[in-house]
Write a protein that holds these residues in place. Structure first.
Motif, PDB file in Angstrom:
ATOM      1  N   ARG A 104      40.289  32.466  43.986  1.00 34.50           N
ATOM      2  CA  ARG A 104      41.100  33.647  44.312  1.00 34.50           C
ATOM      3  C   ARG A 104      42.457  33.541  43.626  1.00 34.50           C
ATOM      4  N   VAL A 153      26.234  35.283  53.312  1.00 37.95           N
ATOM      5  CA  VAL A 153      25.104  34.436  52.931  1.00 37.95           C
ATOM      6  C   VAL A 153      24.385  34.102  54.243  1.00 37.95           C
ATOM      7  N   HIS A 206      30.138  41.239  52.479  1.00 41.71           N
ATOM      8  CA  HIS A 206      29.153  40.358  51.857  1.00 41.71           C
ATOM      9  C   HIS A 206      28.979  39.127  52.736  1.00 41.71           C
ATOM     10  N   HIS A 245      31.380  39.796  55.812  1.00 40.19           N
ATOM     11  CA  HIS A 245      32.842  39.841  55.866  1.00 40.19           C
ATOM     12  C   HIS A 245      33.337  40.364  54.520  1.00 40.19           C
ATOM     13  N   ARG A 286      23.886  23.399  49.621  1.00 44.41           N
ATOM     14  CA  ARG A 286      24.437  24.274  48.581  1.00 44.41           C
ATOM     15  C   ARG A 286      25.949  24.211  48.675  1.00 44.41           C
ATOM     16  N   ASN A 330      29.386  26.281  47.360  1.00 48.64           N
ATOM     17  CA  ASN A 330      29.942  27.478  46.731  1.00 48.64           C
ATOM     18  C   ASN A 330      31.424  27.200  46.486  1.00 48.64           C
ATOM     19  N   ASN A 345      32.783  25.915  49.998  1.00 45.89           N
ATOM     20  CA  ASN A 345      31.930  26.004  51.184  1.00 45.89           C
ATOM     21  C   ASN A 345      30.735  25.099  50.974  1.00 45.89           C
ATOM     22  N   ASP A 363      36.749  39.773  51.764  1.00 45.30           N
ATOM     23  CA  ASP A 363      37.975  39.015  51.471  1.00 45.30           C
ATOM     24  C   ASP A 363      39.048  40.050  51.173  1.00 45.30           C
ATOM     25  N   TYR A 403      27.146  24.419  52.515  1.00 43.23           N
ATOM     26  CA  TYR A 403      26.059  24.846  53.392  1.00 43.23           C
ATOM     27  C   TYR A 403      25.084  23.666  53.415  1.00 43.23           C
TER      28      TYR A 403
HETATM   29  O1  LIG Z   1      28.809  31.131  49.685  1.00 40.06           O
HETATM   30  C1  LIG Z   1      29.005  32.181  49.103  1.00 40.06           C
HETATM   31  O2  LIG Z   1      28.414  32.470  48.058  1.00 40.06           O
HETATM   32  C2  LIG Z   1      29.957  33.214  49.668  1.00 40.06           C
HETATM   33  C3  LIG Z   1      31.258  32.624  50.152  1.00 40.06           C
HETATM   34  C4  LIG Z   1      32.174  33.657  50.682  1.00 40.06           C
HETATM   35  O3  LIG Z   1      31.793  34.781  50.902  1.00 40.06           O
HETATM   36  C5  LIG Z   1      33.586  33.363  50.952  1.00 40.06           C
HETATM   37  O4  LIG Z   1      34.017  32.213  50.823  1.00 40.06           O
HETATM   38  O5  LIG Z   1      34.304  34.313  51.306  1.00 40.06           O
END
Ligand SMILES: O=C(O)CCC(=O)C(=O)O
Length: 207
Positions: free
Chosen positions: A190, A174, A172, A112, A184, A186, A100, A114, A102
């Motif tokens: 998984r 962000v 959870h 949301h 940022r 991430n 991700n 997972d 940002y």
């Molecule tokens: O950016 C994050 O730390 C969370 C990402 C997240 O929750 C996700 O990809 O499901």
């Protein structure tokens, strides 16, 4: 790793300095330079909306969430090495990587979980953070009196591992942070137990 035990059998392991700052800087620069970042639509309450962040991914198996199917893509050497290292740290053989981006504090991910069946009942999911520090907020799915939120600051080079019932019992996200002007990234790891639509078979406990 520092373990925080949450209600309902969930836990979060966190290491603020999982990567040394110079290695985190190099990895951030490498990942920012990828040419496959895309803003993709998902379906929310029956309506297609663009996610407020860019995404990239890799893994041998398709992954589907919120009406979006991420088709299989090979792991490049950078992501393959990172997957091995994060798998060793978390004790899980991850095989799917989601990134991700940002771009600034306007980009975000809403609350949301997972909790797709193909992740298995109580998946362990690891999340590496690079670049601007952002707030991570968790809230129980089941409402309870205190409406308590758990908050963490995900800093450059930190590793968060979510486990136990976290995806089943908590949301959870962000949230947007207007003051943040830097990007940022991430990287989320998984383990997929099967293709989209896969369901766990009956077990002795859940016939
Ligand atoms: O950016 C994050 O730390 C969370 C990402 C997240 O929750 C996700 O990809 O499901």
């Amino acid at each position: 790793m520092q373990r925080q035990v949450l209600k309902f059998g969930a836990w979060l392991d966190f290491d603020a300095e999982w990567l040394a700052p110079d290695e985190a800087d190099r990895l951030l620069a490498t990942l920012l330079a990828r040419d496959d970042w895309a803003q993709l639509p998902i379906v929310v309450f029956g309506k297609e909306v663009l996610q407020q962040r860019l995404m990239a991914w890799a893994g041998p198996q398709a992954y589907r969430y919120s009406g979006l199917t991420l088709q299989p893509r090979p792991l490049d050497p950078v992501l393959a090495e990172l997957t091995d290292r994060v798998s060793a740290a978390a004790g899980v053989e991850f095989d799917h990587v989601m990134l991700n981006l940002y771009r600034d504090g306007d980009d975000r991910i809403g609350p949301h979980a997972d909790d797709e069946p193909e992740l298995g009942p109580d998946p362990v999911i690891a999340s590496l953070s690079l670049g601007a520090a952002r707030r991570f907020v968790a809230q129980p799915k089941r409402r309870y009196k205190s409406k308590r939120r758990e908050r963490l600051v995900l800093t450059h080079g930190s590793l968060l591992v979510m486990g136990g019932s976290f995806q089943r019992a908590w949301y959870h996200g962000v949230p947007a942070q207007a003051a943040v002007t830097e990007p940022r990234i991430n990287v989320t790891f998984r383990k997929l137990l099967g293709p989209p639509g896969w369901r766990p078979g009956p077990t002795a406990e859940h016939p």
